[in-house]
Scaffold this motif. Structure first.
Motif, PDB file in Angstrom:
ATOM      1  N   ALA A 205      83.958  38.713 -61.270  1.00 14.28           N
ATOM      2  CA  ALA A 205      85.373  38.536 -61.625  1.00 14.28           C
ATOM      3  C   ALA A 205      86.011  37.443 -60.772  1.00 14.28           C
ATOM      4  CB  ALA A 205      86.128  39.850 -61.464  1.00 14.28           C
ATOM      5  N   LYS A 206      85.736  37.462 -59.475  1.00 12.92           N
ATOM      6  CA  LYS A 206      86.293  36.450 -58.573  1.00 12.92           C
ATOM      7  C   LYS A 206      85.715  35.074 -58.890  1.00 12.92           C
ATOM      8  CE  LYS A 206      87.350  35.541 -53.762  1.00 12.92           C
ATOM      9  NZ  LYS A 206      87.125  35.835 -52.381  1.00 12.92           N
ATOM     10  N   ALA A 207      84.415  35.016 -59.137  1.00 15.18           N
ATOM     11  CA  ALA A 207      83.762  33.747 -59.452  1.00 15.18           C
ATOM     12  C   ALA A 207      84.345  33.141 -60.725  1.00 15.18           C
ATOM     13  CB  ALA A 207      82.253  33.956 -59.608  1.00 15.18           C
ATOM     14  N   LYS A 208      84.593  33.962 -61.712  1.00 15.30           N
ATOM     15  CA  LYS A 208      85.138  33.465 -62.983  1.00 15.30           C
ATOM     16  C   LYS A 208      86.512  32.829 -62.766  1.00 15.30           C
ATOM     17  CE  LYS A 208      85.590  34.539 -67.792  1.00 15.30           C
ATOM     18  NZ  LYS A 208      84.682  35.087 -68.758  1.00 15.30           N
ATOM     19  N   LYS A 209      87.350  33.478 -61.962  1.00  8.06           N
ATOM     20  CA  LYS A 209      88.692  32.951 -61.680  1.00  8.06           C
ATOM     21  C   LYS A 209      88.637  31.629 -60.926  1.00  8.06           C
ATOM     22  CE  LYS A 209      91.069  37.366 -61.285  1.00  8.06           C
ATOM     23  NZ  LYS A 209      91.699  38.296 -60.342  1.00  8.06           N
ATOM     24  N   GLU A 210      87.628  31.476 -60.068  1.00  8.31           N
ATOM     25  CA  GLU A 210      87.548  30.312 -59.188  1.00  8.31           C
ATOM     26  C   GLU A 210      86.548  29.256 -59.659  1.00  8.31           C
ATOM     27  OE1 GLU A 210      86.911  31.719 -55.182  1.00  8.31           O
ATOM     28  OE2 GLU A 210      88.647  33.055 -55.288  1.00  8.31           O
ATOM     29  N   ASN A 211      86.045  29.386 -60.890  1.00  5.93           N
ATOM     30  CA  ASN A 211      85.037  28.458 -61.416  1.00  5.93           C
ATOM     31  C   ASN A 211      83.859  28.308 -60.452  1.00  5.93           C
ATOM     32  OD1 ASN A 211      86.368  28.022 -63.823  1.00  5.93           O
ATOM     33  ND2 ASN A 211      87.484  26.258 -63.034  1.00  5.93           N
TER      34      ASN A 211
ATOM     35  N   ASN B  73      79.306  29.496 -49.308  1.00  2.00           N
ATOM     36  CA  ASN B  73      80.594  30.183 -49.452  1.00  2.00           C
ATOM     37  C   ASN B  73      81.603  29.390 -50.280  1.00  2.00           C
ATOM     38  OD1 ASN B  73      79.691  32.377 -47.967  1.00  2.00           O
ATOM     39  ND2 ASN B  73      80.445  31.550 -46.043  1.00  2.00           N
ATOM     40  N   THR B  74      81.524  28.079 -50.241  1.00  2.00           N
ATOM     41  CA  THR B  74      82.448  27.234 -51.004  1.00  2.00           C
ATOM     42  C   THR B  74      82.129  27.253 -52.491  1.00  2.00           C
ATOM     43  OG1 THR B  74      82.784  25.789 -49.105  1.00  2.00           O
ATOM     44  CG2 THR B  74      83.315  24.866 -51.266  1.00  2.00           C
ATOM     45  N   ASN B  75      80.854  27.329 -52.820  1.00  3.48           N
ATOM     46  CA  ASN B  75      80.434  27.181 -54.215  1.00  3.48           C
ATOM     47  C   ASN B  75      80.009  28.454 -54.920  1.00  3.48           C
ATOM     48  OD1 ASN B  75      80.420  24.127 -54.720  1.00  3.48           O
ATOM     49  ND2 ASN B  75      79.478  24.351 -52.706  1.00  3.48           N
ATOM     50  N   PHE B  76      79.855  29.544 -54.178  1.00  3.13           N
ATOM     51  CA  PHE B  76      79.349  30.784 -54.771  1.00  3.13           C
ATOM     52  C   PHE B  76      80.070  31.994 -54.189  1.00  3.13           C
ATOM     53  CE2 PHE B  76      75.890  27.738 -54.890  1.00  3.13           C
ATOM     54  CZ  PHE B  76      75.354  27.901 -56.151  1.00  3.13           C
ATOM     55  N   GLU B  77      80.138  33.037 -54.970  1.00  6.65           N
ATOM     56  CA  GLU B  77      80.433  34.371 -54.449  1.00  6.65           C
ATOM     57  C   GLU B  77      79.064  34.967 -54.156  1.00  6.65           C
ATOM     58  OE1 GLU B  77      83.412  35.688 -53.707  1.00  6.65           O
ATOM     59  OE2 GLU B  77      84.132  33.687 -54.242  1.00  6.65           O
ATOM     60  N   THR B  78      78.935  35.650 -53.054  1.00  2.09           N
ATOM     61  CA  THR B  78      77.621  36.145 -52.631  1.00  2.09           C
ATOM     62  C   THR B  78      77.576  37.668 -52.609  1.00  2.09           C
ATOM     63  OG1 THR B  78      77.321  34.193 -51.256  1.00  2.09           O
ATOM     64  CG2 THR B  78      75.917  36.062 -50.772  1.00  2.09           C
ATOM     65  N   VAL B  79      76.472  38.211 -53.088  1.00  2.00           N
ATOM     66  CA  VAL B  79      76.248  39.653 -53.079  1.00  2.00           C
ATOM     67  C   VAL B  79      74.831  39.912 -52.578  1.00  2.00           C
ATOM     68  CG1 VAL B  79      76.116  41.756 -54.465  1.00  2.00           C
ATOM     69  CG2 VAL B  79      77.772  39.992 -55.074  1.00  2.00           C
ATOM     70  N   LEU B  80      74.695  40.881 -51.674  1.00  2.00           N
ATOM     71  CA  LEU B  80      73.384  41.338 -51.231  1.00  2.00           C
ATOM     72  C   LEU B  80      73.078  42.645 -51.952  1.00  2.00           C
ATOM     73  CD1 LEU B  80      73.642  40.805 -47.364  1.00  2.00           C
ATOM     74  CD2 LEU B  80      72.588  39.309 -49.036  1.00  2.00           C
ATOM     75  N   VAL B  81      71.974  42.685 -52.655  1.00  2.00           N
ATOM     76  CA  VAL B  81      71.568  43.891 -53.372  1.00  2.00           C
ATOM     77  C   VAL B  81      70.354  44.480 -52.669  1.00  2.00           C
ATOM     78  CG1 VAL B  81      70.679  44.837 -55.546  1.00  2.00           C
ATOM     79  CG2 VAL B  81      72.511  43.126 -55.579  1.00  2.00           C
ATOM     80  N   ASN B  82      70.480  45.713 -52.268  1.00  2.00           N
ATOM     81  CA  ASN B  82      69.425  46.416 -51.556  1.00  2.00           C
ATOM     82  C   ASN B  82      68.298  46.845 -52.494  1.00  2.00           C
ATOM     83  OD1 ASN B  82      68.550  48.085 -49.079  1.00  2.00           O
ATOM     84  ND2 ASN B  82      68.537  49.578 -50.738  1.00  2.00           N
ATOM     85  N   TYR B  83      67.075  46.658 -52.002  1.00  2.00           N
ATOM     86  CA  TYR B  83      65.897  47.250 -52.636  1.00  2.00           C
ATOM     87  C   TYR B  83      65.092  47.877 -51.506  1.00  2.00           C
ATOM     88  CZ  TYR B  83      61.528  48.100 -54.952  1.00  2.00           C
ATOM     89  OH  TYR B  83      60.421  48.727 -55.451  1.00  2.00           O
ATOM     90  N   SER B  84      65.045  49.199 -51.484  1.00  2.00           N
ATOM     91  CA  SER B  84      64.313  49.904 -50.432  1.00  2.00           C
ATOM     92  C   SER B  84      63.940  51.288 -50.929  1.00  2.00           C
ATOM     93  CB  SER B  84      65.182  50.023 -49.174  1.00  2.00           C
ATOM     94  OG  SER B  84      66.288  50.881 -49.414  1.00  2.00           O
ATOM     95  N   THR B  85      63.203  52.020 -50.106  1.00  2.00           N
ATOM     96  CA  THR B  85      62.843  53.381 -50.489  1.00  2.00           C
ATOM     97  C   THR B  85      64.088  54.264 -50.588  1.00  2.00           C
ATOM     98  OG1 THR B  85      62.399  53.909 -48.163  1.00  2.00           O
ATOM     99  CG2 THR B  85      60.516  53.288 -49.510  1.00  2.00           C
ATOM    100  N   GLU B  86      65.135  53.934 -49.797  1.00  2.00           N
ATOM    101  CA  GLU B  86      66.369  54.732 -49.853  1.00  2.00           C
ATOM    102  C   GLU B  86      67.123  54.512 -51.158  1.00  2.00           C
ATOM    103  OE1 GLU B  86      65.907  53.399 -45.504  1.00  2.00           O
ATOM    104  OE2 GLU B  86      65.975  52.351 -47.417  1.00  2.00           O
ATOM    105  N   ASN B  87      67.072  53.288 -51.687  1.00  2.00           N
ATOM    106  CA  ASN B  87      67.784  52.966 -52.921  1.00  2.00           C
ATOM    107  C   ASN B  87      67.144  51.742 -53.548  1.00  2.00           C
ATOM    108  OD1 ASN B  87      69.510  52.386 -55.001  1.00  2.00           O
ATOM    109  ND2 ASN B  87      71.356  52.346 -53.763  1.00  2.00           N
ATOM    110  N   LYS B  88      66.449  51.959 -54.630  1.00  2.00           N
ATOM    111  CA  LYS B  88      65.765  50.856 -55.312  1.00  2.00           C
ATOM    112  C   LYS B  88      66.671  50.116 -56.285  1.00  2.00           C
ATOM    113  CE  LYS B  88      61.177  52.761 -54.798  1.00  2.00           C
ATOM    114  NZ  LYS B  88      59.936  53.152 -55.438  1.00  2.00           N
ATOM    115  N   ASN B  89      67.866  50.631 -56.522  1.00  2.00           N
ATOM    116  CA  ASN B  89      68.813  49.998 -57.455  1.00  2.00           C
ATOM    117  C   ASN B  89      68.134  49.628 -58.772  1.00  2.00           C
ATOM    118  OD1 ASN B  89      71.554  49.827 -56.371  1.00  2.00           O
ATOM    119  ND2 ASN B  89      70.587  48.736 -54.675  1.00  2.00           N
TER     120      ASN B  89
END
Length: 164
Positions: free
Chosen positions: A44-50, A83-99
């Motif tokens: 959503a933030k990325a869309k607003k900020e191109n 940070n200037t060109n992207f919104e960043t997300v870290l997605v966990n993949y582990s035994t606790e949560n494979k998402n």
């Protein structure tokens, strides 16, 4: 022959233990995070900020994931560009949560190993999945290769006629 096999087995165990020790205590990924909510907010933030969304999938167990994160944190020009060109997300993949549901929706990027990087557009669609091994040089990731990769996937690079 049996001695060689035992030696190899012991050497492999030491290598695994050393890799684990390097990432032990480092907590850049949150196994309890709601990955889909974080992605939705970034989109959503990325869309607003191109911008596009840069998703890094990995885990606190992954030495290469930690190395990449540290490289970005310790390289001001790389961190600023990201940070200037992207919104960043870290997605966990582990035994606790494979998402699993989130990663399935993201076209199963783990098939390339970890860390794996995704570029999402302002609608949340995957426009690129990057095997991070191609951004390595020597014993780590290359700032130049990473920067070149990122430059090819900015909003402006992908949408040259619609950007200002």
């Amino acid at each position: 022959m049996m001695k060689k096999f035992l030696f190899l087995l012991i050497a492999m165990n030491f290598g695994l233990a050393a890799g684990y020790a390097q990432s032990e205590g480092v907590k850049i990924y949150n196994p309890n995070a709601n990955a889909q909510a974080e992605i939705d907010a970034a989109v959503a933030k990325a869309k607003k900020e191109n911008k596009h969304v840069f998703v890094q999938v990995g885990g606190n167990w992954c030495v290469w994931c930690i190395r990449f994160h540290n490289l970005v944190e310790e390289t001001p020009e790389l961190k600023n560009y990201l940070n200037t060109n992207f919104e960043t997300v870290l997605v966990n993949y582990s035994t606790e949560n494979k998402n699993e549901a989130v990663l399935k929706k993201l076209k199963n990027p783990g098939r390339f190993g970890y860390p794996v990087f995704l570029i999402l557009d302002g609608n949340g669609d995957v426009i690129h999945i990057q095997n991070s091994a191609y951004l390595e040089e020597g014993k780590g990731h290359s700032v130049k290769l990473i920067t070149d990769f990122l430059k090819n996937w900015t909003y402006k690079a992908v949408n040259p006629t619609t950007s200002k």
